[in-house]
Structure formats: structure tokens, C-alpha cells
Design a protein around this motif. Structure first.
Motif, PDB file in Angstrom:
ATOM      1  N   SER A  48       0.829  -1.208   0.000  1.00 43.37           N
ATOM      2  CA  SER A  48       0.000   0.000   0.000  1.00 43.37           C
ATOM      3  C   SER A  48       0.864   1.260   0.000  1.00 43.37           C
ATOM      4  O   SER A  48       0.511   2.258  -0.635  1.00 43.37           O
ATOM      5  CB  SER A  48      -0.932   0.025   1.209  1.00 43.37           C
ATOM      6  N   THR A  49       1.987   1.214   0.712  1.00 44.44           N
ATOM      7  CA  THR A  49       2.861   2.386   0.749  1.00 44.44           C
ATOM      8  C   THR A  49       3.343   2.734  -0.658  1.00 44.44           C
ATOM      9  O   THR A  49       3.309   3.897  -1.082  1.00 44.44           O
ATOM     10  CB  THR A  49       4.073   2.116   1.672  1.00 44.44           C
ATOM     11  N   LEU A  50       3.749   1.726  -1.400  1.00 49.92           N
ATOM     12  CA  LEU A  50       4.213   1.970  -2.770  1.00 49.92           C
ATOM     13  C   LEU A  50       3.094   2.590  -3.615  1.00 49.92           C
ATOM     14  O   LEU A  50       3.319   3.531  -4.378  1.00 49.92           O
ATOM     15  CB  LEU A  50       4.693   0.647  -3.389  1.00 49.92           C
ATOM     16  N   LEU A 400      -0.159   0.920  11.452  1.00 50.72           N
ATOM     17  CA  LEU A 400       0.101  -0.454  11.027  1.00 50.72           C
ATOM     18  C   LEU A 400      -0.549  -0.710   9.677  1.00 50.72           C
ATOM     19  O   LEU A 400      -1.542  -0.062   9.325  1.00 50.72           O
ATOM     20  CB  LEU A 400      -0.486  -1.425  12.055  1.00 50.72           C
ATOM     21  N   SER A 401      -0.010  -1.666   8.915  1.00 48.10           N
ATOM     22  CA  SER A 401      -0.632  -2.020   7.643  1.00 48.10           C
ATOM     23  C   SER A 401      -1.992  -2.652   7.930  1.00 48.10           C
ATOM     24  O   SER A 401      -2.240  -3.126   9.043  1.00 48.10           O
ATOM     25  CB  SER A 401       0.250  -2.999   6.885  1.00 48.10           C
ATOM     26  N   GLY A 402      -2.863  -2.646   6.900  1.00 49.45           N
ATOM     27  CA  GLY A 402      -4.229  -3.126   7.069  1.00 49.45           C
ATOM     28  C   GLY A 402      -4.303  -4.493   7.736  1.00 49.45           C
ATOM     29  O   GLY A 402      -5.027  -4.699   8.705  1.00 49.45           O
ATOM     30  N   GLY A 403      -3.537  -5.429   7.220  1.00 46.14           N
ATOM     31  CA  GLY A 403      -3.601  -6.790   7.735  1.00 46.14           C
ATOM     32  C   GLY A 403      -3.108  -6.892   9.167  1.00 46.14           C
ATOM     33  O   GLY A 403      -3.633  -7.674   9.968  1.00 46.14           O
ATOM     34  N   ASN A 404      -2.119  -6.096   9.503  1.00 46.13           N
ATOM     35  CA  ASN A 404      -1.597  -6.150  10.872  1.00 46.13           C
ATOM     36  C   ASN A 404      -2.577  -5.551  11.870  1.00 46.13           C
ATOM     37  O   ASN A 404      -2.659  -5.993  13.014  1.00 46.13           O
ATOM     38  CB  ASN A 404      -0.225  -5.471  10.939  1.00 46.13           C
TER      39      ASN A 404
HETATM   40  N1  LIG Z   1       1.917   6.433   8.033  1.00 51.45           N
HETATM   41  C1  LIG Z   1       2.688   5.484   8.554  1.00 51.45           C
HETATM   42  N2  LIG Z   1       3.433   5.703   9.672  1.00 51.45           N
HETATM   43  C2  LIG Z   1       4.232   4.738  10.189  1.00 51.45           C
HETATM   44  N3  LIG Z   1       4.373   3.502   9.655  1.00 51.45           N
HETATM   45  C3  LIG Z   1       3.677   3.226   8.535  1.00 51.45           C
HETATM   46  C4  LIG Z   1       2.792   4.187   7.930  1.00 51.45           C
HETATM   47  N4  LIG Z   1       2.235   3.616   6.834  1.00 51.45           N
HETATM   48  C5  LIG Z   1       2.738   2.361   6.760  1.00 51.45           C
HETATM   49  N5  LIG Z   1       3.606   2.120   7.772  1.00 51.45           N
HETATM   50  C6  LIG Z   1       4.372   0.877   7.999  1.00 51.45           C
HETATM   51  O1  LIG Z   1       5.017   0.535   6.793  1.00 51.45           O
HETATM   52  C7  LIG Z   1       5.022  -0.886   6.580  1.00 51.45           C
HETATM   53  C8  LIG Z   1       4.386  -1.199   5.254  1.00 51.45           C
HETATM   54  O2  LIG Z   1       2.969  -0.976   5.341  1.00 51.45           O
HETATM   55  P1  LIG Z   1       1.969  -1.156   4.116  1.00 51.45           P
HETATM   56  O3  LIG Z   1       0.660  -0.586   4.536  1.00 51.45           O
HETATM   57  O4  LIG Z   1       2.586  -0.606   2.888  1.00 51.45           O
HETATM   58  O5  LIG Z   1       1.884  -2.760   4.018  1.00 51.45           O
HETATM   59  P2  LIG Z   1       0.995  -3.662   3.038  1.00 51.45           P
HETATM   60  O6  LIG Z   1       1.946  -4.494   2.240  1.00 51.45           O
HETATM   61  O7  LIG Z   1       0.030  -2.850   2.288  1.00 51.45           O
HETATM   62  O8  LIG Z   1       0.275  -4.650   4.076  1.00 51.45           O
HETATM   63  P3  LIG Z   1      -1.259  -5.251   4.122  1.00 51.45           P
HETATM   64  O9  LIG Z   1      -1.242  -6.507   3.302  1.00 51.45           O
HETATM   65  O10 LIG Z   1      -1.424  -5.602   5.576  1.00 51.45           O
HETATM   66  O11 LIG Z   1      -2.201  -4.215   3.650  1.00 51.45           O
HETATM   67  C9  LIG Z   1       4.295  -1.482   7.777  1.00 51.45           C
HETATM   68  O12 LIG Z   1       5.246  -1.904   8.708  1.00 51.45           O
HETATM   69  C10 LIG Z   1       3.483  -0.323   8.314  1.00 51.45           C
HETATM   70  O13 LIG Z   1       3.265  -0.468   9.685  1.00 51.45           O
END
Ligand SMILES: Nc1ncnc2c1ncn2[C@@H]1O[C@H](COP(=O)(O)OP(=O)(O)OP(=O)(O)O)[C@@H](O)[C@H]1O
Ligand SMILES: [Mg+2]
Length: 503
Positions: A48-50, A400-404
Motif C-alpha cells: 500500500s505504501t508503494l 500499522l498495515s491493514g492486515g496487521n
Molecule cells: N503512516 C505510517 N506511519 C508509520 N508507519 C507506517 C505508515 N504507513 C505504513 N507504515 C508501515 O510501513 C510498513 C508497510 O505498510 P503497508 O501498509 O505498505 O503494508 P501492506 O503491504 O500494504 O500490508 P497489508 O497486506 O497488511 O495491507 C508497515 O510496517 C506499516 O506499519
């Protein structure tokens, strides 16, 4: 699909750090014109960050993004829109109380002599709605549409901005099977007209249907890729998790104990015409299957008292229990992990530790002071057990990410030692490795005598985990299947309201 000489989008060595977390380090990927790629990875891998970086919601610390071969900076959402990038979030970004047309053109309304032109909005909206195969009047209020239809409105909106890249972050998690099919055919026709797709999903079977290629992330780094021919469940798991996972479901047969919960003539507020009768025994894991909208969530909410039943009785351990609120349910040691965990399950501005122990506070407090050392220990255990990806239990939950986040909600209720545990889509949005953890926890609780009733839209999970399955259709219990009678066909037959031939 042949790659064009210059891909539409190239991401090169993008990095992004949050306090205490390296979310992305030097991640690269490319998407060709009309190509559809999947980005897969465990919860917290950085997907999601990407995508938020590509959509202009967040800024990278370093790295290069090129569109049509030219380096660009995406400083905000409007800048992303101008470049033709549209992100469809898992939580839709639309306004319920506005019409479809108003939603599509919100903030960009076509004008005539300075006035917003309603007729122009309607005419143009019709065109885009037709493109996504949605046959509704653009003046309809958004609230009247199903989630699947609302998602199509989001896509129509993206098309109205001339999107050339459509990013979908877990688009199917709340859709019915029919809506998923519709979405896939819309994706196909968009690709034929040259729109590129980035698709994120924890449902690995979908990846094969929708994508030409897979890009995997692990701990914020590229962990490999798969061509169309290489896309298999096992290959994807290996890239995401870094190892093979052993046998998925380990449900052992057991002899259930006494009846702990019985519903007698229960009528829910939303489906009062049907009386519901069933029993749950101690140590049993019972699946509640049915199509989206069949009334499964309403039934759980009635048992948990958040939407009290309008008639009938609930018996707990053989005694009539008056359950008019969640407080009543909790007093009877009945707990619910709701489907919409963000809204109902968490206190977003509090940290992981506080969220884990919230409902259990009365057990940790001594003369009403919260014993922060026991809180800490409980939280540490749970974070380890569920492999929650967080820098510490002091992290604020909304980061935290959605799943976490979902793992934390589940952890929170598991810490309570329930008698009856109601789980609504417990593994929605949860990665393939963490699903194991949740199944194992369910097993363990059942062994300790907890009765578990879980709603799941994933057939595999229902077939793999349930000792017994109750099936709902249009608000009624349409049948019950024992482990021996259980098959995909039998569940579908009952879920679609047909009569069973063999039982
Ligand atoms: N705004 C924020 N502040 C601090 N940490 C963040 C923030 N956004 C994301 N993170 C951290 O960055 C990491 C990547 O999160 P991300 O949401 O991109 O994961 P994801 O691959 O989309 O996971 P999911 O499958 O659970 O949705 C995680 O450790 C998350 O806790
Ligand atoms: Mg995510």
C-alpha cells in the motif's frame, strides 16, 4: 501481452522510511501499456505504501518514477491524476449522500456560464457508467448501491479523469462472487483499451485470473517476480513468505461437548420474517456460509447484542440470556470480532498494547489502576504469537498495515478467554502465513472448549476449518451440513436457495 519498448510506468529504487520502520527499500517495478501486474506480499510488506506514493498521497525518500520514459515527481493527488494514475482504495472514497454523477465529478464539475451543469454531469456520467457496465441512473444516490456497484462507480470516476493506470488495493474483499466476475470483465475491457493495471490481493487464486505477471515484495524489498506461466499458488507463497508452507488446515476430528449457545426462533431486525434455530457446542468450530447479503453478519450481531433480535430467545449453557447490548453478551462471555474492524474493532489513536488489552482491562487492573506491566506482557506475547509487524507495542495502531491491524483485533479478543467466539470473516485481508496462525489459534481455543462460529466467504476456509456448516440464504437458515456431507457443491446449493437432492 507484448511489452511496448518503453513501459508506461517505471519505478526505480524507491525507498520510504517511517519512524521505526523501513517500509520500502530500493523497490523497482515496471508496467507496460495495457499490462496487468499483481503486487503480492505479506501484511506490512509495503504494497500500500508503494501505491500511495504512485497516487501522490505519500512522498518517497529517494528513487525515480518515470512515466512514458520521462522522470516525474508526484507531489499530490491532483498531480497523479494529471499523469493518469488512479488508486482505488480498499475503503472506498465516495460520498454516500451524493448522487452517482456528483461523486464522479466531485470537485471537477462541468460548468456552463459558471454554473454547474447538471445535464452535462448526467450525460457524461452515463457514458462512463456504460463503460464499466453499470446500468443505473447517474442521479441515483450512492447509498442505494451495493459495495460492488460503488466500486464500479470509483472506476467510472477514474475513467473520467482519463486514467491510464488503475491501481486496485484489495478490490474484491467485500464483493459477491457475481460482482467479482463483473469487475474482472471490466478490467479485461479496460486493458484492451490500453489501460494498465496494478492489482493487489491476498486472494492468490485471483492473481492468476487477472494478471500477466507478479511482482513480490518481502519486508519492503523486491523478492522476485513470476511470468504468466510461473504463476502458481506455491510459487507465490515462496516469494512472499520465503519458505514453503506446510499443510494448510489441520482440523482434527473431536467429540463436541455440551450445548453452550442455542438460538430458538431468533428473528433479526433486518430479516424478521425468518426464525432461526441452531445450537453451538463447546469445542466446536462451526462455519456460517452464504452469499454476500444472506444475513450472516446480522445473525452474529444479534447474538452479540449490537443489533438485538426482535423475537426469539438465546440460551447460554441452557439458560435464557437476555442479550440487548454488547455489554450483555460480554457478561455471558460471548465475543464478536466484527467484519469492519477499523470501525468497530480498534481505537485507532491508541497504541498496539492498549488495543490488545482494552477489553481485558478489568482483569489487569488493581484497584482500577491499569497494571501496565501485565498489559505490556500480554501485548508482547500477542504480537509475537500473531507475528504482528510493528516496531514495538507502543506503535499507534493507525500506522500499522491493514492486515496487521486485523491481527491486533483478533489478538485482543483471544486474550479474553471467551466461552463463545463469533468471528466475521476472520482472515479477510490477512496474508497467507498469518492465516495459518489464526487457524491454529481457532484450533487451540476449540481444544480448550470454546465454541466458535465463523462467517467466511472463502470456500476453502469453510471446507477446511468447519466441523459443521450452517448455510444462510436470503435471511433464512437454508440448511446444515455435517463434516461428512460437506462439499463445495453442497454449500453452493444451499447458499443459492436450491433444494439438496442427496440429503
Ligand atoms: N503512516 C505510517 N506511519 C508509520 N508507519 C507506517 C505508515 N504507513 C505504513 N507504515 C508501515 O510501513 C510498513 C508497510 O505498510 P503497508 O501498509 O505498505 O503494508 P501492506 O503491504 O500494504 O500490508 P497489508 O497486506 O497488511 O495491507 C508497515 O510496517 C506499516 O506499519
Ligand atoms: Mg495494504
Amino acid at each position: 501481452m507484448n511489452l511496448q519498448p518503453v513501459p508506461f510506468l517505471e519505478v526505480e529504487r524507491i525507498s520510504k522510511r517511517f519512524p521505526g520502520v523501513k517500509a520500502l527499500s530500493e523497490v523497482s517495478l515496471a508496467v507496460g501499456v495495457g499490462e496487468s501486474i499483481a503486487v503480492i506480499g505479506e501484511n506490512g510488506a509495503g504494497k500500500s505504501t508503494l501505491m500511495k506514493i504512485l497516487a501522490g498521497i505519500q512522498q518517497p525518500d529517494s528513487g525515480t518514477i518515470r512515466i512514458d520514459g520521462k522522470p516525474v515527481e508526484i507531489r499530490g493527488v491532483p498531480a497523479a491524476q494529471r499523469l493518469g494514475i488512479a488508486l482505488i482504495h480498499q475503503e472506498l472514497n465516495l460520498c454516500d449522500n451524493l448522487s452517482i454523477g456528483a461523486n464522479i465529478f466531485l470537485g471537477r464539475e462541468p460548468r456552463q456560464f459558471g454554473w454547474i451543469s447538471q445535464s452535462e454531469i448526467n450525460a457524461q456520467s452515463r457514458k462512463y457508467l456504460e463503460q464499466v457496465g453499470l446500468d443505473v441512473d447517474p442521479r441515483t444516490l450512492l447509498a442505494e448501491l451495493s459495495i460492488g456497484q460503488q466500486q464500479l462507480v470509483e472506476i467510472a470516476k477514474a475513467l473520467s479523469c482519463n486514467a491510464r493506470l488503475l491501481i486496485m488495493d484489495e478490490p474484491t474483499s467485500s464483493l459477491s462472487a457475481r460482482e467479482v466476475e463483473r469487475l474482472f470483465s471490466v478490467i479485461q475491457s479496460l486493458r484492451e483499451s490500453g489501460v494498465s493495471i496494478v492489482y493487489i490481493s491476498h486472494r492468490l487464486s485471483e492473481v492468476h485470473q487477472v494478471c500477466d505477471r507478479v511482482v513480490a515484495l518481502r519486508d519492503g524489498q523486491n523478492s522476485g517476480g513470476l511470468s504468466r506461466e510461473e504463476i502458481t499458488h506455491d510459487n507465490m507463497v515462496r516469494l512472499m513468505v520465503g519458505r514453503d508452507l506446510d499443510q494448510f488446515y489441520a482440523r482434527q476430528s473431536l467429540t463436541p461437548g455440551d450445548v453452550v449457545l442455542a438460538a430458538k426462533g431468533l428473528r433479526t431486525r433486518d430479516n424478521p420474517t425468518h426464525a432461526i434455530n441452531f445450537q453451538l457446542r463447546s469445542g466446536e468450530i462451526v462455519g456460517l456460509a452464504g452469499l454476500v447479503g444472506a444475513g450472516r453478519t446480522e445473525l452474529l450481531e444479534a447474538l452479540f447484542g449490537v443489533q438485538p433480535a426482535v423475537a426469539g430467545t438465546i440460551e447460554v449453557a441452557g439458560r435464557t440470556a437476555s442479550i440487548r447490548s454488547a455489554r450483555d453478551a460480554i457478561a455471558h462471555e460471548i465475543f464478536l470480532v466484527p467484519e469492519d474492524r477499523k470501525l468497530q474493532g480498534l481505537v485507532l489513536p491508541m497504541d498496539v498494547g492498549q488495543n490488545t488489552s482494552l477489553p481485558g482491562l478489568h482483569r489487569l487492573s488493581y484497584f482500577s489502576w491499569i497494571d501496565s506491566r501485565s498489559e505490556q506482557k500480554l501485548a508482547d506475547d500477542m504480537v509475537k504469537r500473531m507475528r504482528v509487524k510493528t516496531p514495538s507495542t507502543r506503535q499507534i495502531i493507525q500506522y500499522l498495515s491493514g492486515g496487521n491491524q486485523q491481527k491486533v483485533v483478533i489478538a485482543k479478543w483471544l486474550a479474553m478467554n471467551p466461552k463463545v467466539l463469533l468471528l466475521d470473516e476472520p482472515t479477510r485481508g490477512i496474508d497467507v502465513g498469518a492465516k495459518h496462525e489464526i487457524y491454529e489459534l481457532m484450533e487451540e481455543l476449540a481444544r480448550r472448549g470454546v465454541a466458535i462460529l465463523f462467517v467466511s466467504s472463502e470456500m476453502e476456509e469453510v471446507l477446511g476449518m468447519a466441523d459443521r456448516v450452517l448455510v444462510m440464504h436470503e435471511g433464512a437458515l437454508s440448511g446444515e451440513l455435517t463434516r461428512a456431507q460437506l462439499s463445495e457443491e453442497a454449500v453452493m446449493t444451499l447458499a443459492t436457495g436450491q433444494q439438496m437432492k442427496t440429503i
